[in-house]
Motif scaffolding. Structure first.
Motif, PDB file in Angstrom:
ATOM      1  N   ARG A   1      85.231 -14.907   0.300  1.00  0.00           N
ATOM      2  CA  ARG A   1      86.522 -14.340   0.698  1.00  0.00           C
ATOM      3  C   ARG A   1      86.676 -12.936   0.122  1.00  0.00           C
ATOM      4  NH1 ARG A   1      89.089 -18.358   3.220  1.00  0.00           N
ATOM      5  NH2 ARG A   1      88.845 -20.522   2.507  1.00  0.00           N
ATOM      6  N   VAL A   2      85.804 -12.044   0.540  1.00  0.00           N
ATOM      7  CA  VAL A   2      85.890 -10.630   0.163  1.00  0.00           C
ATOM      8  C   VAL A   2      86.211  -9.841   1.423  1.00  0.00           C
ATOM      9  CG1 VAL A   2      84.590  -8.628  -0.648  1.00  0.00           C
ATOM     10  CG2 VAL A   2      84.341 -10.826  -1.813  1.00  0.00           C
ATOM     11  N   PRO A   3      87.293  -9.035   1.425  1.00  0.00           N
ATOM     12  CA  PRO A   3      87.617  -8.246   2.623  1.00  0.00           C
ATOM     13  C   PRO A   3      86.494  -7.253   2.940  1.00  0.00           C
ATOM     14  CG  PRO A   3      89.414  -8.194   1.009  1.00  0.00           C
ATOM     15  CD  PRO A   3      88.239  -8.799   0.329  1.00  0.00           C
ATOM     16  N   LEU A   4      86.087  -7.224   4.200  1.00  0.00           N
ATOM     17  CA  LEU A   4      84.968  -6.372   4.596  1.00  0.00           C
ATOM     18  C   LEU A   4      85.421  -5.160   5.414  1.00  0.00           C
ATOM     19  CD1 LEU A   4      82.333  -9.103   5.594  1.00  0.00           C
ATOM     20  CD2 LEU A   4      82.757  -8.079   3.346  1.00  0.00           C
ATOM     21  N   ASP A   5      86.717  -4.859   5.369  1.00  0.00           N
ATOM     22  CA  ASP A   5      87.264  -3.757   6.166  1.00  0.00           C
ATOM     23  C   ASP A   5      86.580  -2.429   5.867  1.00  0.00           C
ATOM     24  OD1 ASP A   5      89.127  -5.891   5.391  1.00  0.00           O
ATOM     25  OD2 ASP A   5      90.499  -4.947   6.813  1.00  0.00           O
ATOM     26  N   ALA A   6      86.131  -2.244   4.625  1.00  0.00           N
ATOM     27  CA  ALA A   6      85.561  -0.954   4.222  1.00  0.00           C
ATOM     28  C   ALA A   6      84.098  -0.796   4.620  1.00  0.00           C
ATOM     29  CB  ALA A   6      85.710  -0.766   2.711  1.00  0.00           C
TER      30      ALA A   6
ATOM     31  N   PHE B   1      71.722  -2.949 -17.984  1.00  0.00           N
ATOM     32  CA  PHE B   1      71.032  -2.131 -16.981  1.00  0.00           C
ATOM     33  C   PHE B   1      71.477  -0.678 -16.965  1.00  0.00           C
ATOM     34  CE2 PHE B   1      70.132  -6.405 -15.551  1.00  0.00           C
ATOM     35  CZ  PHE B   1      68.834  -6.316 -15.071  1.00  0.00           C
ATOM     36  N   GLY B   2      72.548  -0.329 -17.678  1.00  0.00           N
ATOM     37  CA  GLY B   2      72.822   1.077 -17.907  1.00  0.00           C
ATOM     38  C   GLY B   2      73.910   1.726 -17.083  1.00  0.00           C
ATOM     39  N   ALA B   3      73.950   3.057 -17.195  1.00  0.00           N
ATOM     40  CA  ALA B   3      75.076   3.867 -16.731  1.00  0.00           C
ATOM     41  C   ALA B   3      75.244   3.888 -15.219  1.00  0.00           C
ATOM     42  CB  ALA B   3      74.924   5.302 -17.244  1.00  0.00           C
ATOM     43  N   LYS B   4      74.204   3.612 -14.459  1.00  0.00           N
ATOM     44  CA  LYS B   4      74.338   3.618 -12.999  1.00  0.00           C
ATOM     45  C   LYS B   4      75.150   2.430 -12.488  1.00  0.00           C
ATOM     46  CE  LYS B   4      70.218   6.256 -11.646  1.00  0.00           C
ATOM     47  NZ  LYS B   4      68.973   6.218 -10.842  1.00  0.00           N
ATOM     48  N   VAL B   5      75.365   1.444 -13.344  1.00  0.00           N
ATOM     49  CA  VAL B   5      76.101   0.237 -12.940  1.00  0.00           C
ATOM     50  C   VAL B   5      77.597   0.443 -13.181  1.00  0.00           C
ATOM     51  CG1 VAL B   5      76.399  -2.242 -13.313  1.00  0.00           C
ATOM     52  CG2 VAL B   5      74.105  -1.227 -13.462  1.00  0.00           C
ATOM     53  N   VAL B   6      78.393   0.195 -12.149  1.00  0.00           N
ATOM     54  CA  VAL B   6      79.851   0.323 -12.223  1.00  0.00           C
ATOM     55  C   VAL B   6      80.464  -1.038 -11.892  1.00  0.00           C
ATOM     56  CG1 VAL B   6      81.883   1.519 -11.330  1.00  0.00           C
ATOM     57  CG2 VAL B   6      79.690   2.724 -11.467  1.00  0.00           C
ATOM     58  N   VAL B   7      81.301  -1.548 -12.791  1.00  0.00           N
ATOM     59  CA  VAL B   7      81.897  -2.876 -12.610  1.00  0.00           C
ATOM     60  C   VAL B   7      83.261  -2.758 -11.938  1.00  0.00           C
ATOM     61  CG1 VAL B   7      82.743  -4.943 -13.797  1.00  0.00           C
ATOM     62  CG2 VAL B   7      80.664  -3.792 -14.616  1.00  0.00           C
ATOM     63  N   TYR B   8      83.477  -3.606 -10.946  1.00  0.00           N
ATOM     64  CA  TYR B   8      84.765  -3.691 -10.246  1.00  0.00           C
ATOM     65  C   TYR B   8      85.386  -5.055 -10.517  1.00  0.00           C
ATOM     66  CZ  TYR B   8      84.054   0.510  -7.349  1.00  0.00           C
ATOM     67  OH  TYR B   8      83.878   1.800  -6.906  1.00  0.00           O
ATOM     68  N   ASP B   9      86.712  -5.087 -10.663  1.00  0.00           N
ATOM     69  CA  ASP B   9      87.416  -6.373 -10.739  1.00  0.00           C
ATOM     70  C   ASP B   9      87.215  -7.138  -9.447  1.00  0.00           C
ATOM     71  OD1 ASP B   9      88.556  -6.413 -13.300  1.00  0.00           O
ATOM     72  OD2 ASP B   9      90.215  -5.122 -12.670  1.00  0.00           O
ATOM     73  N   TRP B  10      87.222  -8.460  -9.536  1.00  0.00           N
ATOM     74  CA  TRP B  10      87.056  -9.301  -8.352  1.00  0.00           C
ATOM     75  C   TRP B  10      88.142  -8.994  -7.316  1.00  0.00           C
ATOM     76  CZ3 TRP B  10      83.263 -11.836  -6.274  1.00  0.00           C
ATOM     77  CH2 TRP B  10      83.508 -12.804  -5.278  1.00  0.00           C
ATOM     78  N   ALA B  11      89.336  -8.713  -7.774  1.00  0.00           N
ATOM     79  CA  ALA B  11      90.441  -8.400  -6.860  1.00  0.00           C
ATOM     80  C   ALA B  11      90.197  -7.099  -6.098  1.00  0.00           C
ATOM     81  CB  ALA B  11      91.754  -8.316  -7.629  1.00  0.00           C
ATOM     82  N   GLN B  12      89.309  -6.257  -6.610  1.00  0.00           N
ATOM     83  CA  GLN B  12      88.999  -4.972  -5.981  1.00  0.00           C
ATOM     84  C   GLN B  12      87.651  -4.991  -5.256  1.00  0.00           C
ATOM     85  OE1 GLN B  12      91.295  -2.492  -6.018  1.00  0.00           O
ATOM     86  NE2 GLN B  12      92.563  -4.015  -7.070  1.00  0.00           N
ATOM     87  N   ALA B  13      87.122  -6.179  -5.008  1.00  0.00           N
ATOM     88  CA  ALA B  13      85.786  -6.292  -4.404  1.00  0.00           C
ATOM     89  C   ALA B  13      85.707  -5.594  -3.052  1.00  0.00           C
ATOM     90  CB  ALA B  13      85.390  -7.760  -4.268  1.00  0.00           C
ATOM     91  N   GLY B  14      86.768  -5.689  -2.269  1.00  0.00           N
ATOM     92  CA  GLY B  14      86.766  -5.031  -0.964  1.00  0.00           C
ATOM     93  C   GLY B  14      86.658  -3.523  -1.085  1.00  0.00           C
ATOM     94  N   ASN B  15      87.329  -2.941  -2.092  1.00  0.00           N
ATOM     95  CA  ASN B  15      87.278  -1.487  -2.302  1.00  0.00           C
ATOM     96  C   ASN B  15      85.881  -1.027  -2.708  1.00  0.00           C
ATOM     97  OD1 ASN B  15      90.013  -1.618  -1.851  1.00  0.00           O
ATOM     98  ND2 ASN B  15      90.588  -1.435  -4.000  1.00  0.00           N
ATOM     99  N   MET B  16      85.151  -1.912  -3.364  1.00  0.00           N
ATOM    100  CA  MET B  16      83.805  -1.585  -3.839  1.00  0.00           C
ATOM    101  C   MET B  16      82.864  -1.231  -2.690  1.00  0.00           C
ATOM    102  SD  MET B  16      81.310  -4.124  -6.073  1.00  0.00           S
ATOM    103  CE  MET B  16      80.929  -5.239  -4.707  1.00  0.00           C
TER     104      MET B  16
END
Length: 282
Positions: free
Chosen positions: A212-217, A175-190
């Motif tokens: 179980r993804v932190p939703l603080d952000a 799907f190209g350059a607009k897609v940015v992948v985050y590690d599962w451990a960093q899902a909350g930061n995403m």
């Protein structure tokens, strides 16, 4: 196969193909529309084992079928069996709607992305996807449809995470350059700064592990939507709402994705409203 004693060219028949299929709400959904609009037609559940899929598909047009919905585990397999595949179905790598043309050819489409966006537009009409990044949790077949529709809607950046990172990387590659992948451990930061957040996993569904993804952000005013609709109010949506987010449940996606197929098969554009929601949930 299904008994179709009343089948004729004047009585269109459609159905939903899956294995298993007893859980599907599609017969209730389409049955409601057929009754509501006074249309003479049938919509039936079709339990089809994977090894019988090709044989069944070739036989259905001769039995009076005008089309079918396709669900797990056949959504990818039908692409290889179809004669015509739409661009969006090819891009997503799966089809959920088949049209059996008068010449006998099978036309395969994917309306999941359409249903996803139509559901948001109906319940959050002030949503502006271009205002900021979208964050998608999950990278399965449903997530691919969501990613395609969000990019088409104009999101400037699409963040994605998945427990198995390689699946998210595959989506980025396709799907190209607009897609940015985050590690599962960093899902909350995403989620930080995201305007749109989507749970495209089965986590949180009845009988499945919780999400179980932190939703603080999550910021107040963010649109949060879940593809899960059993329960309608998932723990993800509950917490998002408590944080001031605008929430949209997953049932509407199921309802809206059904409208293009129904219109093609039965000749009437159906309406998605509260009456339909009540009928499907009954």
């Amino acid at each position: 196969m299904v008994d179709t004693p009343s089948a004729s060219r004047n009585v269109p028949i459609a159905g939903v193909i899956g294995w298993p299929i007893a859980h599907s709400r599609s017969p209730r959904l389409h049955g409601h529309w057929l009754q509501r609009y006074g249309i003479t037609g049938h919509y039936v559940p079709l339990p089809v084992m994977p090894e019988h899929l090709a044989e069944v598909l070739r036989a259905m047009p001769r039995m009076g079928f005008v089309g079918a919905n396709v669900t797990i585990p056949h959504k990818e397999s039908v692409l290889a069996l179809a004669d015509v595949v739409t661009d969006r179905a090819a891009l997503i790598g799966a089809a959920n709607t088949l049209i059996f043309r008068p010449d006998g050819k099978i036309h395969a489409d994917n309306t999941d992305g359409y249903g996803f966006i139509a559901n948001i537009r109906q319940h959050a009409p002030d949503w502006i996807p271009g205002l900021g990044p979208a964050a998608v949790i999950g990278a399965g077949g449903a997530a691919r449809a969501v990613v395609a529709s969000l990019l088409e809607s104009g999101v400037p950046e699409l963040r994605i995470t998945n427990r198995t990172r390689i699946r998210a990387e595959q989506i980025k590659a396709e799907f190209g350059a607009k897609v940015v992948v985050y590690d599962w451990a960093q899902a909350g930061n995403m989620l930080e700064g995201a305007v749109t957040v989507v749970n495209a996993t089965s986590m949180g569904m009845e009988g499945k592990p919780p999400l179980r993804v932190p939703l603080d952000a999550l910021a107040s005013g963010t649109l949060a939507t879940d593809l899960v609709y059993t329960p309608l109010m998932t723990s993800f949506l509950q917490e998002a709402q408590a944080r001031g987010c605008k929430i949209v449940d997953g049932l509407g996606m199921l309802l809206h994705q059904a409208t293009p197929g129904f219109e093609r098969w039965f000749g009437h554009r159906p309406e998605v409203d509260d009456e339909l929601r009540r009928a499907v949930l009954a």
